[in-house]
Write a protein that holds these residues in place. Structure first.
Motif, PDB file in Angstrom:
ATOM      1  N   PRO A 385       8.396  -2.281   6.637  1.00 22.59           N
ATOM      2  CA  PRO A 385       8.413  -3.321   5.608  1.00 22.59           C
ATOM      3  C   PRO A 385       7.393  -3.038   4.501  1.00 22.59           C
ATOM      4  N   ALA A 386       7.689  -3.509   3.300  1.00 27.18           N
ATOM      5  CA  ALA A 386       6.846  -3.248   2.144  1.00 27.18           C
ATOM      6  C   ALA A 386       5.461  -3.857   2.332  1.00 27.18           C
ATOM      7  N   THR A 387       4.458  -3.111   1.891  1.00 32.87           N
ATOM      8  CA  THR A 387       3.083  -3.574   2.012  1.00 32.87           C
ATOM      9  C   THR A 387       2.229  -2.840   0.999  1.00 32.87           C
ATOM     10  N   LEU A 388       1.021  -3.334   0.762  1.00 27.72           N
ATOM     11  CA  LEU A 388       0.071  -2.679  -0.118  1.00 27.72           C
ATOM     12  C   LEU A 388      -0.846  -1.779   0.699  1.00 27.72           C
ATOM     13  N   THR A 389      -1.324  -0.709   0.074  1.00 23.39           N
ATOM     14  CA  THR A 389      -2.247   0.207   0.754  1.00 23.39           C
ATOM     15  C   THR A 389      -3.582   0.236   0.025  1.00 23.39           C
ATOM     16  N   THR A 390      -4.627   0.515   0.788  1.00 26.06           N
ATOM     17  CA  THR A 390      -5.946   0.790   0.214  1.00 26.06           C
ATOM     18  C   THR A 390      -6.283   2.246   0.505  1.00 26.06           C
ATOM     19  N   ASN A 391      -6.977   2.881  -0.418  1.00 27.29           N
ATOM     20  CA  ASN A 391      -7.228   4.316  -0.315  1.00 27.29           C
ATOM     21  C   ASN A 391      -8.719   4.609  -0.256  1.00 27.29           C
ATOM     22  N   HIS A 392      -9.074   5.633   0.499  1.00 28.61           N
ATOM     23  CA  HIS A 392     -10.434   6.146   0.488  1.00 28.61           C
ATOM     24  C   HIS A 392     -10.430   7.595   0.960  1.00 28.61           C
ATOM     25  N   VAL A 393     -11.527   8.281   0.744  1.00 26.00           N
ATOM     26  CA  VAL A 393     -11.698   9.660   1.205  1.00 26.00           C
ATOM     27  C   VAL A 393     -12.693   9.634   2.353  1.00 26.00           C
ATOM     28  N   ASP A 394     -12.300  10.216   3.499  1.00 23.17           N
ATOM     29  CA  ASP A 394     -13.173  10.158   4.658  1.00 23.17           C
ATOM     30  C   ASP A 394     -14.281  11.219   4.586  1.00 23.17           C
ATOM     31  N   ILE A 395     -15.105  11.285   5.612  1.00 24.01           N
ATOM     32  CA  ILE A 395     -16.273  12.167   5.623  1.00 24.01           C
ATOM     33  C   ILE A 395     -15.891  13.644   5.569  1.00 24.01           C
ATOM     34  N   PHE A 396     -14.664  13.970   5.941  1.00 17.45           N
ATOM     35  CA  PHE A 396     -14.207  15.367   5.927  1.00 17.45           C
ATOM     36  C   PHE A 396     -13.451  15.718   4.645  1.00 17.45           C
ATOM     37  N   GLY A 397     -13.386  14.771   3.707  1.00 17.25           N
ATOM     38  CA  GLY A 397     -12.708  15.028   2.441  1.00 17.25           C
ATOM     39  C   GLY A 397     -11.218  14.776   2.474  1.00 17.25           C
ATOM     40  N   ILE A 405       0.438  -4.960   8.104  1.00 16.88           N
ATOM     41  CA  ILE A 405       1.720  -5.677   8.042  1.00 16.88           C
ATOM     42  C   ILE A 405       1.586  -6.938   8.895  1.00 16.88           C
ATOM     43  N   ALA A 406       1.638  -8.071   8.236  1.00 12.45           N
ATOM     44  CA  ALA A 406       1.437  -9.337   8.940  1.00 12.45           C
ATOM     45  C   ALA A 406       2.740  -9.957   9.414  1.00 12.45           C
ATOM     46  N   GLU A 407       3.882  -9.592   8.810  1.00 12.81           N
ATOM     47  CA  GLU A 407       5.147 -10.206   9.177  1.00 12.81           C
ATOM     48  C   GLU A 407       5.724  -9.600  10.458  1.00 12.81           C
ATOM     49  N   HIS A 408       6.615 -10.311  11.077  1.00 10.55           N
ATOM     50  CA  HIS A 408       7.273  -9.812  12.285  1.00 10.55           C
ATOM     51  C   HIS A 408       8.185  -8.635  11.914  1.00 10.55           C
ATOM     52  N   HIS A 409       8.152  -7.617  12.752  1.00 13.90           N
ATOM     53  CA  HIS A 409       9.024  -6.463  12.508  1.00 13.90           C
ATOM     54  C   HIS A 409       9.255  -5.708  13.811  1.00 13.90           C
ATOM     55  N   GLN A 410      10.376  -5.044  13.893  1.00 14.31           N
ATOM     56  CA  GLN A 410      10.708  -4.231  15.068  1.00 14.31           C
ATOM     57  C   GLN A 410      10.955  -2.773  14.682  1.00 14.31           C
ATOM     58  N   HIS A 411      10.790  -2.510  13.383  1.00 17.03           N
ATOM     59  CA  HIS A 411      11.029  -1.161  12.864  1.00 17.03           C
ATOM     60  C   HIS A 411      10.009  -0.901  11.743  1.00 17.03           C
ATOM     61  N   LEU A 412       9.341   0.245  11.806  1.00 19.79           N
ATOM     62  CA  LEU A 412       8.378   0.628  10.768  1.00 19.79           C
ATOM     63  C   LEU A 412       8.687   2.053  10.324  1.00 19.79           C
ATOM     64  N   GLU A 413       8.835   2.223   9.018  1.00 18.61           N
ATOM     65  CA  GLU A 413       9.115   3.554   8.479  1.00 18.61           C
ATOM     66  C   GLU A 413       8.100   3.901   7.401  1.00 18.61           C
TER      67      GLU A 413
END
Length: 623
Positions: A385-397, A405-413
């Motif tokens: 299901p559609a959702t927003l993402t947040t981005n960051h760079v981890d310690i390894f670059g 995803i807060a809504e009920h779902h049985q399938h994630l793509e």
């Protein structure tokens, strides 16, 4: 700056200068062909002069031996020939390719200028161009070279990248001027001995080939005195194409690189520069007879060539012609240079849950990296299901995206689509492990800096008795570069690729006993062996392009391999699953200590059990 970046900038700049020089030399010859009357039409010795400067007389004889020979074939070879790595077109293409892969270190205008020239070249009919077309092309190259050099001077910070570009320019220019003088002097001496008269024609050509005719006339009487021309092109302190001017600027740039210090690795370069420059003041050129002059010029040209060799050795630069060939996609051209490839990657993870999930938190590492050898051109992540993402760079670059995803779902793509351009990094087999590298490798600073990649994890730990088996076959480790290659070959010979023998949680010690597994398992084993020898090594997750009729394994899903830190060179990749270096077919996404640091998808959810289907597609795109 890593040597592979310096290498790209260095050869980019040398080929800019080489393209301009050869274009000018050939244009001088074409102008004489157009202006000459039929009875004066370019003497055979003229073409001999040009080919001795730009290629070899043997090549000229081979072309002329063709039963259907026409003079235009000589022009074609020097200007456009695919098989001639020093043709003007070849040099221009190498410049464009190196500029493209070094775009983070040069002004955007520089890249755009050479890319426009490249597109103009692609529009030409290379095999059927007229002399007028050739001259227009040569003029375009000369103009592009001058514009790009102006861009460097007006908009680049005077850092390491700038100094590498300038040194390459001055070295190439000094070598070409020395070559022109050597050949012209030899041809003139032959003519004097044969006809007992001076021939000023060749000295006039030398001034035109170095773009010094007008400057020479302003400081000398309008007479072509050979020794005046020699003195001007060798020793003049103000003319920017004289050899002295070029080498003075090389030395000044080297001092900038080294911050005015002479160290254990740079003293030889300083010594050779000073030796050649000293010969200017100790030699009275006008007093030399013809034999002494030829000896001086031969020694002088050898000195210029030796400076280039020492500089390349000092800063771990490589000759692109000796290293690899680049297949240009347009018009089927094969030119010498640094290999680059462009790929489209589609990576889809499909999760089906046994029961309805009321919420989930996920982290994905599917966005390829941009670094010295790889450039991310575009990236998109589609989540259902559609959702927003947040981005960051981890310690390894690594690029990390997190979504909830807060809504009920049985399938994630999760579908990630990327386009990546990759250049071939230096061949690890060609690396000469020098004493300076060895000092750095054994230093405390080196060990502290790469501590994270020297300590084994639960995934990579190898038992002592397992290491004894490796030592028994490979022996002691004295050269970490060669040892890393030996370990790769050892694992390839002893392990079988088997996707059903292990799981995602299998450790290196378990895989070692099984002598089978997937790329993840073989990579973990190699990391454990290298780290036990204090060789900094990291896990790389990404993709492998196999193509048709290939024996490579690993394109069905994410691939994994090892990168080893080589002092002065940087991270170099080795793929133990396939016993190959990780070059232009390997697309890097994440790096870390082991698989756990770079897992493509991680998350938690509230619900029943799940099933996962992974689909990966890697396709080659036109440049």
């Amino acid at each position: 700056m890593l040597s592979r970046v310096a290498n790209s900038l260095y050869w980019m700049s040398r080929n800019v200068e080489r393209a301009e020089n050869n274009a000018r030399i050939l244009d001088v010859q074409l102008l004489q062909m157009i202006e000459a009357a039929d009875e004066e039409l370019v003497r055979d010795s003229d073409w001999r002069l040009i080919f001795e400067i730009c290629d070899s007389t043997e090549t000229m004889r081979r072309i002329k031996a063709n039963p259907t020979y026409e003079e235009s074939e000589l022009v074609q070879y020097l200007a456009m020939a695919q098989e001639n790595s020093n043709s003007v077109a070849s040099c221009a293409m190498v410049v464009r390719e190196n500029a493209r892969i070094s775009r983070d270190h040069i002004p955007d205008d520089y890249w755009e200028t050479w890319n426009r020239s490249y597109l103009t070249l692609n529009d030409m009919d290379l095999k059927n161009s007229s002399v007028r077309d050739m001259r227009a092309f040569l003029e375009n190259i000369k103009t592009t070279s001058l514009i790009s050099q102006g861009i460097v001077e007006s908009s680049m910070s005077r850092g390491v990248a700038y100094q590498m570009i300038k040194i390459a320019k001055w070295l190439e220019r000094a070598e070409k001027t020395a070559r022109i003088l050597n050949v012209v002097c030899e041809r003139t001496r032959e003519r004097v001995r044969k006809e007992k008269t001076d021939d000023y024609y060749f000295w006039l050509a030398a001034l035109r080939m170095t773009n010094g005719y007008n400057a020479f006339l302003k400081s000398n009487p309008p007479r072509m005195e050979p020794r005046k021309v020699l003195g001007f092109l060798i020793s003049d302190k103000t003319f920017p194409r004289s050899i002295r001017y070029c080498l003075d600027h090389v030395r000044a740039a080297v001092e900038e690189l080294e911050e005015g210090k002479v160290s254990h690795y740079s003293w030889e370069l300083y010594a050779k520069l000073d030796e050649v420059r000293t010969s200017f003041s100790e030699t009275d050129i006008e007093s030399l007879d013809s034999d002494e002059l030829m000896h001086f010029l031969n020694r002088f040209q050898d000195g210029c060539n030796e400076i280039s060799r020492i500089f390349s050795s000092t800063y771990y630069l490589t000759d692109p012609e000796a290293e690899t060939a680049m297949a240009f996609q347009s018009q089927g051209m094969d030119m010498k240079g640094i290999t680059s490839m462009k790929y489209k990657i589609e990576h889809t993870n499909i999760f089906d849950y046994e029961t309805i999930v009321d919420q989930s938190m996920n982290t994905i590492r599917l966005k390829p990296r941009t670094d010295e050898c790889q450039r991310l051109l575009s990236y998109r992540a589609d989540i259902t299901p559609a959702t927003l993402t947040t981005n960051h760079v981890d310690i390894f670059g690594n690029n990390v995206e997190t979504f909830f995803i807060a809504e009920h779902h049985q399938h994630l793509e999760v579908k990630a689509t990327s386009i990546v351009s990759i250049q071939k990094s230096p061949f690890i087999h060609r690396i000469d492990y020098s004493p300076e590298m060895n000092v750095i490798f054994h230093s405390q600073l080196f060990a502290e800096h790469y501590m994270a990649y020297l300590s084994n994890t639960a995934y990579t730990y190898i038992l002592p008795e397992q290491m004894e088996l490796v030592d028994r076959e490979l022996g002691d480790m004295s050269n970490p570069v060669q040892y890393s290659i030996d370990v790769m070959e050892y694992l390839f010979g002893h392990f079988t690729y088997d996707g059903d023998s292990t799981t995602v949680t299998t450790t290196a010690s378990e895989s070692f006993n099984l002598k089978k597994g997937v790329c993840q398992d073989i990579t973990h084993v190699m990391l454990g062996i290298l780290r036990s020898k204090n060789i900094p090594a990291r896990y790389v997750s990404g993709y492998l392009y196999v193509g048709e009729d290939s024996a490579l394994v690993g394109d069905a899903a994410s691939h994994a391999w090892v990168e080893v830190m080589v002092p002065g060179i940087g991270w170099v990749g080795l793929d133990p699953t396939n016993n190959v270096e990780a070059l232009e077919n390997h697309i890097r996404v994440g790096t870390g200590r082991d698989y756990n640091d770079v897992s493509p998808v991680q998350g938690v959810y509230r619900g029943g059990s799940q099933s996962l289907d992974v689909k990966v597609s890697v396709s080659l795109l036109d440049q």
